[in-house]
Design a protein around this motif. Structure first.
Motif, PDB file in Angstrom:
ATOM      1  N   LEU A  17       0.830  -1.205   0.000  1.00 15.56           N
ATOM      2  CA  LEU A  17       0.000   0.000   0.000  1.00 15.56           C
ATOM      3  C   LEU A  17       0.865   1.255   0.000  1.00 15.56           C
ATOM      4  O   LEU A  17       0.545   2.260  -0.659  1.00 15.56           O
ATOM      5  N   PHE A  18       1.979   1.200   0.721  1.00 18.51           N
ATOM      6  CA  PHE A  18       2.905   2.335   0.760  1.00 18.51           C
ATOM      7  C   PHE A  18       3.459   2.625  -0.632  1.00 18.51           C
ATOM      8  O   PHE A  18       3.480   3.783  -1.088  1.00 18.51           O
ATOM      9  N   VAL A  19       3.914   1.586  -1.335  1.00 15.54           N
ATOM     10  CA  VAL A  19       4.429   1.766  -2.694  1.00 15.54           C
ATOM     11  C   VAL A  19       3.321   2.263  -3.623  1.00 15.54           C
ATOM     12  O   VAL A  19       3.546   3.151  -4.460  1.00 15.54           O
ATOM     13  N   ALA A  20       2.117   1.728  -3.475  1.00 10.11           N
ATOM     14  CA  ALA A  20       1.010   2.102  -4.346  1.00 10.11           C
ATOM     15  C   ALA A  20       0.633   3.564  -4.203  1.00 10.11           C
ATOM     16  O   ALA A  20       0.324   4.243  -5.191  1.00 10.11           O
ATOM     17  N   VAL A  21       0.658   4.094  -2.979  1.00  8.41           N
ATOM     18  CA  VAL A  21       0.215   5.478  -2.737  1.00  8.41           C
ATOM     19  C   VAL A  21       1.368   6.466  -2.880  1.00  8.41           C
ATOM     20  O   VAL A  21       1.318   7.402  -3.685  1.00  8.41           O
ATOM     21  N   VAL A  22       2.445   6.233  -2.143  1.00  8.39           N
ATOM     22  CA  VAL A  22       3.572   7.165  -2.167  1.00  8.39           C
ATOM     23  C   VAL A  22       4.272   7.129  -3.525  1.00  8.39           C
ATOM     24  O   VAL A  22       4.764   8.165  -4.013  1.00  8.39           O
ATOM     25  N   GLY A  23       4.317   5.977  -4.151  1.00 12.75           N
ATOM     26  CA  GLY A  23       4.996   5.869  -5.434  1.00 12.75           C
ATOM     27  C   GLY A  23       4.412   6.743  -6.510  1.00 12.75           C
ATOM     28  O   GLY A  23       5.117   7.122  -7.464  1.00 12.75           O
ATOM     29  N   MET A  24       3.132   7.089  -6.393  1.00 20.59           N
ATOM     30  CA  MET A  24       2.496   7.941  -7.397  1.00 20.59           C
ATOM     31  C   MET A  24       3.151   9.318  -7.478  1.00 20.59           C
ATOM     32  O   MET A  24       3.106   9.973  -8.524  1.00 20.59           O
ATOM     33  N   PHE A  25       3.763   9.759  -6.390  1.00 22.00           N
ATOM     34  CA  PHE A  25       4.405  11.074  -6.373  1.00 22.00           C
ATOM     35  C   PHE A  25       5.785  11.042  -7.047  1.00 22.00           C
ATOM     36  O   PHE A  25       6.389  12.098  -7.260  1.00 22.00           O
ATOM     37  N   PHE A  26       6.276   9.867  -7.396  1.00 19.98           N
ATOM     38  CA  PHE A  26       7.597   9.734  -8.010  1.00 19.98           C
ATOM     39  C   PHE A  26       7.509   9.204  -9.442  1.00 19.98           C
ATOM     40  O   PHE A  26       8.529   8.921 -10.056  1.00 19.98           O
ATOM     41  N   VAL A  27       6.311   9.095  -9.970  1.00 26.28           N
ATOM     42  CA  VAL A  27       6.125   8.550 -11.311  1.00 26.28           C
ATOM     43  C   VAL A  27       6.643   9.528 -12.360  1.00 26.28           C
ATOM     44  O   VAL A  27       6.397  10.734 -12.299  1.00 26.28           O
ATOM     45  N   LYS A  28       7.380   8.981 -13.347  1.00 25.23           N
ATOM     46  CA  LYS A  28       7.871   9.763 -14.481  1.00 25.23           C
ATOM     47  C   LYS A  28       7.404   9.089 -15.772  1.00 25.23           C
ATOM     48  O   LYS A  28       7.584   7.884 -15.956  1.00 25.23           O
ATOM     49  N   GLY A  29       6.836   9.887 -16.665  1.00 29.40           N
ATOM     50  CA  GLY A  29       6.306   9.337 -17.905  1.00 29.40           C
ATOM     51  C   GLY A  29       7.347   8.651 -18.760  1.00 29.40           C
ATOM     52  O   GLY A  29       7.047   7.679 -19.471  1.00 29.40           O
ATOM     53  N   ALA A  30       8.606   9.107 -18.687  1.00 32.16           N
ATOM     54  CA  ALA A  30       9.674   8.537 -19.517  1.00 32.16           C
ATOM     55  C   ALA A  30      10.008   7.102 -19.114  1.00 32.16           C
ATOM     56  O   ALA A  30      10.623   6.371 -19.901  1.00 32.16           O
ATOM     57  N   ASN A  31       9.643   6.713 -17.903  1.00 30.35           N
ATOM     58  CA  ASN A  31       9.971   5.358 -17.438  1.00 30.35           C
ATOM     59  C   ASN A  31       9.062   4.284 -18.040  1.00 30.35           C
ATOM     60  O   ASN A  31       9.422   3.112 -18.053  1.00 30.35           O
ATOM     61  N   PHE A  32       7.892   4.680 -18.504  1.00 29.21           N
ATOM     62  CA  PHE A  32       6.949   3.692 -19.029  1.00 29.21           C
ATOM     63  C   PHE A  32       7.416   3.163 -20.375  1.00 29.21           C
ATOM     64  O   PHE A  32       7.863   3.921 -21.246  1.00 29.21           O
ATOM     65  N   GLY A  33       7.307   1.847 -20.551  1.00 33.61           N
ATOM     66  CA  GLY A  33       7.649   1.226 -21.822  1.00 33.61           C
ATOM     67  C   GLY A  33       6.440   1.153 -22.723  1.00 33.61           C
ATOM     68  O   GLY A  33       5.385   1.736 -22.430  1.00 33.61           O
ATOM     69  N   PRO A  34       6.532   0.420 -23.824  1.00 29.56           N
ATOM     70  CA  PRO A  34       5.379   0.262 -24.726  1.00 29.56           C
ATOM     71  C   PRO A  34       4.238  -0.467 -24.034  1.00 29.56           C
ATOM     72  O   PRO A  34       4.452  -1.288 -23.138  1.00 29.56           O
ATOM     73  N   PHE A  35       3.025  -0.178 -24.469  1.00 28.68           N
ATOM     74  CA  PHE A  35       1.842  -0.777 -23.848  1.00 28.68           C
ATOM     75  C   PHE A  35       1.854  -2.287 -23.996  1.00 28.68           C
ATOM     76  O   PHE A  35       1.511  -3.018 -23.069  1.00 28.68           O
ATOM     77  N   ASN A  36       2.243  -2.783 -25.162  1.00 24.32           N
ATOM     78  CA  ASN A  36       2.354  -4.217 -25.413  1.00 24.32           C
ATOM     79  C   ASN A  36       3.795  -4.523 -25.781  1.00 24.32           C
ATOM     80  O   ASN A  36       4.212  -4.357 -26.927  1.00 24.32           O
ATOM     81  N   ALA A  37       4.566  -4.965 -24.806  1.00 21.92           N
ATOM     82  CA  ALA A  37       5.985  -5.251 -25.023  1.00 21.92           C
ATOM     83  C   ALA A  37       6.253  -6.739 -25.175  1.00 21.92           C
ATOM     84  O   ALA A  37       7.400  -7.181 -25.112  1.00 21.92           O
ATOM     85  N   SER A  38       5.202  -7.533 -25.392  1.00 22.15           N
ATOM     86  CA  SER A  38       5.365  -8.988 -25.422  1.00 22.15           C
ATOM     87  C   SER A  38       5.887  -9.501 -26.752  1.00 22.15           C
ATOM     88  O   SER A  38       6.362 -10.625 -26.844  1.00 22.15           O
ATOM     89  N   GLY A  39       5.762  -8.712 -27.813  1.00 23.55           N
ATOM     90  CA  GLY A  39       6.121  -9.182 -29.141  1.00 23.55           C
ATOM     91  C   GLY A  39       5.003  -9.960 -29.798  1.00 23.55           C
ATOM     92  O   GLY A  39       5.120 -10.368 -30.956  1.00 23.55           O
ATOM     93  N   ASP A  40       3.915 -10.188 -29.094  1.00 23.92           N
ATOM     94  CA  ASP A  40       2.757 -10.901 -29.627  1.00 23.92           C
ATOM     95  C   ASP A  40       1.679  -9.886 -29.988  1.00 23.92           C
ATOM     96  O   ASP A  40       1.777  -8.701 -29.646  1.00 23.92           O
ATOM     97  N   ASP A  41       0.634 -10.342 -30.695  1.00 24.22           N
ATOM     98  CA  ASP A  41      -0.461  -9.430 -31.005  1.00 24.22           C
ATOM     99  C   ASP A  41      -1.253  -9.118 -29.738  1.00 24.22           C
ATOM    100  O   ASP A  41      -1.036  -9.717 -28.678  1.00 24.22           O
ATOM    101  N   PHE A  42      -2.180  -8.183 -29.850  1.00 21.94           N
ATOM    102  CA  PHE A  42      -2.899  -7.714 -28.669  1.00 21.94           C
ATOM    103  C   PHE A  42      -3.684  -8.842 -28.007  1.00 21.94           C
ATOM    104  O   PHE A  42      -3.675  -8.987 -26.781  1.00 21.94           O
TER     105      PHE A  42
END
Length: 322
Positions: A17-42
């Motif tokens: 719960l601590f990571v879920a709530v407090v972590g939101m204040f440290f989120v950076k958009g550049a850290n997110f990867g592609p939405f589907n990184a599996s190499g498979d279709d959706f």
């Protein structure tokens, strides 16, 4: 076991719960990867993700297995199932977003401890990651405790209902110890076989667990449909529409999960199910349950006719049948 389970659950839930709530204040958009990184279709990626979700939530039915040990089960079993699932859903979703937003995608792909990495990136250093690692160990102990309880209770209940060998009804100080010993031994064997023969043991166990978990869910959904279709239980029109929709969707989802787990997992699960058939036959034979008896024969049996001073008489029908 209940006290230990409560303690380990709290010790696991609080840092998540601590990571879920407090972590939101440290989120950076550049850290997110592609939405589907599996190499498979959706659709393929969705199936794999759904299997992971089923594995993560497997056990939501556990509270009903241990209902006999629960105070006021008619009230608390339903509340624990619904509220527990909703609480876990909120924490899992928020913490997953927080981890993806605080740990760079390239680092997260190869991470073996994503929660620890997230805390280290949030506050710097490695101390907080060590604390989270300790909580993970506690979480594992708590999971082991809870599943051991279930491994004992399920065969115990089945044995009392005449569906499993009677040896599993034996208890010591109220504990059905036979189920604990055999269940633990089988778990060790399965894990050893996977680790010795598989390159990705965790994924194999995960998919196998998914298939064997959703099959009881499938039967539960089918049973609900049975009661609704046969109208053997009273239900209002509004409840009928709701229950039909839920049970139909549940049945379709479980079939989809079996398919999405892959051919190898389905094959192994089928073998596990087939292994249970000889056990079932053994139990039925030991109880003398062989199916319906043959109907008495209607063919005339000349040997049953006796001669007396008053003329011929025939034996009773049951004697003729013999």
């Amino acid at each position: 076991m209940g006290v230990f389970q409560l303690l380990t659950t709290v010790l696991k839930f609080v840092p998540l719960l601590f990571v879920a709530v407090v972590g939101m204040f440290f989120v950076k958009g550049a850290n997110f990867g592609p939405f589907n990184a599996s190499g498979d279709d959706f659709f393929g990626a969705l199936q794999t993700s759904a299997a992971l979700v089923v594995f993560a939530y497997s056990g939501i039915e556990a509270v009903s297995v241990a209902a006999e040990k629960v105070r006021d089960p008619g009230r608390n079993v339903g509340r624990a199932s619904v509220y527990g699932t909703l609480a876990c859903a909120a924490v899992y979703l928020l913490s997953t977003v927080a981890i993806m937003g605080t740990v760079p995608h390239g680092e997260l792909v190869d991470s073996t401890a994503p929660f620890s990495d997230a805390l280290n990136n949030m506050f710097g250093g490695t101390m907080w990651g060590g604390v989270m690692a300790a909580m993970a160990i506690i979480s594992g102990l708590g999971a082991l405790n809870g599943w051991t309880l279930l491994v004992a209770e399920m065969p115990y209940a089945a044995a009392r209902d005449g569906m499993f060998p009677t040896a599993f009804t034996k208890t010591r100080r109220g504990v059905p110890y036979i189920g604990v010993i055999i269940g633990t031994a089988l778990t060790i064997i399965v894990m050893a076989m996977n680790y010795l023969r598989s390159e990705d043991a965790f994924e194999d166990i995960l998919l196998l667990a998914t298939v064997t978990t959703v099959i009881p869910y499938l039967f539960s959904a089918a049973a609900q449909l049975f009661w609704l279709v046969t109208r053997e239980r009273p239900v209002t029109r509004a409840a009928l529409a709701k229950d039909l929709t839920i049970s139909t969707l549940g049945l379709a989802f479980t079939i989809w999960m079996v398919y999405g787990s892959g051919a190898e997992a389905v094959l192994k699960s089928l073998i596990l199910l087939l292994v249970g058939i000889p056990v079932y036959i053994w139990v039925k034979a030991a109880r003398g349950e062989y199916g319906p008896a043959e109907a008495p024969s209607t063919v005339f049996d000349a040997s049953a006719v006796t001669t007396t001073d008053t003329g011929p008489t025939t034996g009773r029908p049951d004697e003729q049948a013999k």
